[in-house]
Design an enzyme around this catalytic site. Structure first.
Site, short mmCIF file in Angstrom:
data_model
loop_
_atom_site.label_atom_id
_atom_site.label_comp_id
_atom_site.label_asym_id
_atom_site.label_seq_id
_atom_site.Cartn_x
_atom_site.Cartn_y
_atom_site.Cartn_z
N ASN A 71 1.07 -1.11 -0.17
CA ASN A 71 0.04 -0.57 -0.16
C ASN A 71 0.72 1.29 -0.14
O ASN A 71 1.60 1.25 0.64
CB ASN A 71 -1.33 -0.27 1.31
CG ASN A 71 -1.68 1.33 1.10
OD1 ASN A 71 -2.13 1.50 0.19
ND2 ASN A 71 -2.77 1.36 2.32
N ASP A 105 10.40 2.31 1.86
CA ASP A 105 9.35 1.46 2.49
C ASP A 105 9.06 0.34 3.26
O ASP A 105 8.49 -0.76 3.40
CB ASP A 105 7.48 1.99 1.90
CG ASP A 105 6.56 1.63 2.62
OD1 ASP A 105 6.33 1.73 4.32
OD2 ASP A 105 5.05 1.27 2.19
#
Lengths: 425, 326
Positions: free
Chosen positions: A279, A306
């Site tokens: 995401n 991330d």
């Protein structure tokens, strides 16, 4: 004392690699030049054919501590970083408890001092417990060196709360990092809305869920005179929105892109492979192409992974139940080389600028440079060797990555930080 | 030609589909006999694993398995350890230890039957997974259509309703297209995604869809339970705009169109009561054909095959840190 002989040196300013010897004495670069004299007692490294570059810096990682140490710890996370040639990181605050106070930040930093061989910085929450309601104790976190504020993973839903936070914290020289997503539009499934979401029968997340918040948060930053950093952009129009705002020049905006959004599309999910569930979700080839263009142009100031570890147990569930996220620290540099530098899509200068220099500048840190007088913070990269990302190779506690068991071109051979050799293969 | 699992229509070859439809014809002939049971699966065990409510599909599979002489066990999800927080994967491990031959699974999560199939030696039959696939429904739909149109090539089927949430629409449209049938979707813009395959025509206007001249009108159940936000203003408006009203039924009767519906029917929403008595309604035929199709599928699959990712899965288990049950 270390003498690296005949290295090819990558810098952020030129695609041309310099060639020469580098002498490191007591953790500092003492001399650079052709055929340097060999000082007595120096260890000599034959770096011929290999590339010497500054250590990478990842401004977006999840080390899961405190609260989720079954996924990652500061120790395993930082070892994964070293494994991938990364010598500094910024943790996200979505831990349990969330990093929303000076006390919580102090605990993490104290742990990092003892449990990591590289500097670990942390961001702090915008709001208490990342709930988007009450402001976190922002100034208290600043006194411990926190610069980046984010409700990471949860967009601060109420624009009035975010605006107030921006007005307040900008006075302390802090900036905001935004995970951009309208949750009501995105839904929980982390799959791009499109042909693939129809085929797999999973409600998709439209790119507009991201684009709306990118635009909203930049507008809020403009109104507050704040600096906003847009995290892990996944869509073409998201990139173009940032490009447009940057071209206006009346708001301070920076942005990052993650390697996986440059390399993979929603088609890679295939038969519900949860290693591709993240995401913001993987989108289309057109999005990948646009993001690459944005990276080359400088719309994206930095590359960040991330890094989001999850246990095999969690990821081995069905696609809908499995959590979002993939690890990135072990694999980022090699995968960037394999997919982009080796095929000639961009040069080492871009990698050094976007994954080493700019992230440090964002955090207000000195840039690691291979220059006389600078502290040694560098790595040796073999462009001819290969890396196979087996479970044994990975140092992250979790191995939820699409690169698992893949062999890619390139290898991080040595990582040097100050007087220490952190990694040597 | 036999397979271990039936997970979707998309991966079925045309020959496999034709074979299953032919077999279904043979099995259906048994229905008129006084003894309907044959010993084809004697000694085999069939586990029914239904995480979602189901009447038709569940009983249809159960009847089919019993007519083939298999032993049927119903795994009662409400009374299982799932209510104590056991994950589906742990349940699969338990089921694998039981060495059942077939697992018929229905779950609200797309892709879950595939996950089970990769981790068990049992033949897994997808009885509906999320909005992904419902392959035996598609096969029985095709079988029902072929009873009316033995050569269905060039025929047109208009599927009306909630395409976004419908596994039936996905599976049935894929299968019909493999048989040369033309397919179109009709429904509200909020429920007919703009990115459906280009081979399927997309209508949002009923009259325009009728001008396309379908041979069969296939109504989907409006799945209120799957709609987390409002997709249309009211069921009254839905019936008026997309339903088969009394007026529209008259036109359908004049045109001699067939009507299908996978059930259960929301009367007064997808269709008016009178449709149930319409002589060209195939809704009951679909239910009946479900049994012979499922007999054909059970008879065709071969349990005991390999499960391809077992090794990778075992490796993951070895490296897994202490398990924390979510």
């Amino acid at each position: 004392m270390l003498l690296l002989q005949n290295a090819r040196i990558a810098t952020e300013n030129s695609p041309v690699l310099l060639e020469g010897d580098v002498l490191i004495v007591e953790g500092k670069i003492q001399d650079i030049g052709k055929s340097l004299a060999i000082p007595e007692g120096a260890r000599i490294i034959d770096a011929r054919g290999r590339i010497l570059m500054p250590g990478m810096f990842d401004a977006h990682v999840h080390f899961r501590a405190p609260g989720f140490e079954n996924k990652e710890t500061i120790t395993t996370g930082s070892e994964a970083a070293i494994n991938g040639g990364v010598t500094g990181v910024v943790m996200m605050p979505n831990t349990r408890p969330a990093l929303d106070s000076a006390t919580a930040i102090a605990t993490v930093l104290e742990n990092a001092t003892h449990r990591s061989r590289i500097p670990v910085y942390t961001s702090g929450c915008v709001t208490k417990n990342r709930e988007g309601k009450e402001l976190a104790e922002i100034e208290g976190m600043r006194t411990l060196g926190v610069k980046m504020l984010t409700d990471d993973g949860d967009t601060t839903a109420d624009p009035a709360v975010l605006l107030r936070a921006m007005q307040y914290a900008t006075e302390f020289g802090m900036f905001f990092a935004s995970h951009c997503e309208v949750p009501e539009l995105a839904g929980p499934r982390a799959l791009n809305e499109g042909v693939m979401s129809y085929r797999l029968g999973i409600k998709g997340s439209p790119a507009c869920a991201e684009e709306i918040i990118i635009d909203r948060d930049i507008r809020l930053a403009r109104a507050a005179g704040a600096h906003v950093h847009i995290q892990h952009v996944s869509s073409k129009l998201g990139m173009e929105t940032i490009r447009w705002w940057k071209s206006r020049g009346d708001v301070k905006v920076t942005a990052e892109v993650a390697p996986h959004h440059l390399m993979f599309t929603d088609e890679h999910i295939g038969d519900y492979d949860t290693n591709y569930k993240m995401n913001p979700p993987l989108r289309t080839q057109a999005d990948c192409d646009a993001l690459l263009e944005g990276l080359k142009e400088g719309v994206f100031d930095l590359i960040a992974t991330d890094h989001a570890p999850h246990t095999p147990f969690e990821k081995a569930q069905d696609f809908i139940s499995a959590p979002n996220g993939i690890t990135g620290l072990d694999t980022a540099l090699v995968s960037l080389y394999h997919h982009f530098v080796e095929p000639g899509k961009f040069g080492w200068d871009l990698v050094v600028k976007r994954y080493s220099a700019e992230p440090r500048r964002l955090m207000g840190l000195p840039v690691a440079a291979i220059e006389v007088g600078q502290p040694a913070d560098c790595l040796l990269f073999d462009t001819e060797a290969e890396t196979t990302f087996t479970r044994e190779f990975m140092k992250s506690k979790s191995q939820n990555t699409p690169f698992i068991d893949q062999t890619l071109k390139g290898r991080v051979d040595m990582v040097i930080l100050g007087a220490e050799i952190l990694l040597e293969r | 030609m036999a397979r271990k699992d039936l997970l979707d229509i998309a991966s079925l070859h045309r020959e496999e589909i034709e074979f299953l439809l032919d077999q279904s014809t043979s099995f259906k002939k048994l229905f008129t006999r006084s003894v309907k049971k044959i010993p084809a699966l004697e000694g085999k065990s069939v586990l029914m694993l239904f995480y979602e409510a189901s009447t038709r599909t569940h009983s249809s599979f159960e009847v089919a398995a019993k007519r083939l002489s298999a032993e049927v066990t119903n795994f009662n999800v409400d009374h299982s350890s799932i209510t104590k927080g056991e994950s589906v994967r742990e349940t699969i491990e338990t089921l694998q230890a039981m060495r059942t031959d077939y697992i018929v699974v229905r779950h609200g999560h797309s892709g879950l039957p595939g996950m089970i199939a990769r981790q068990t030696t049992a033949s897994v039959i997808n009885a509906g997974d999320g909005a992904h696939e419902h392959p035996t429904q598609a096969l029985l739909d095709a079988f029902t259509i072929k009873e009316k149109f033995p050569d269905p090539r060039g025929k047109k089927v208009l599927i009306i309703g909630d395409i976004l949430h419908s596994r039936v629409a996905r599976s049935t449209s894929t299968l019909l297209q493999k048989l040369g049938v033309e397919v179109a979707y009709l429904g509200p813009g909020s429920l007919v995604p703009k990115y459906v395959p280009a081979s399927i025509r997309r209508f949002t206007d009923y009259e325009a869809a009728m001008t396309w001249a379908p041979d069969v009108v296939y109504l989907l159940r409006v799945q209120m339970e799957r709609q987390d936000v409002q997709f249309f203003p009211s069921v009254r408006e839905y019936h008026r705009v997309y339903g088969i009203t009394n007026t529209r039924l008259a036109e359908i009767r004049d045109r001699g169109l067939y009507i299908m519906h996978p059930g259960p029917v929301n009367r007064g929403v997808e269709l008016c009561d009178a449709v149930m008595d319409y002589e060209r309604s195939l809704i009951t035929n679909q239910v009946e054909n479900g049994i012979s199709i499922r007999m054909a599928v059970l008879d065709w699959l071969t349990p005991g095959g390999e499960f391809p990712r077992q090794e990778a899965y075992a490796a993951q288990q070895r490296t897994s840190p202490p398990v924390i049950v979510p």
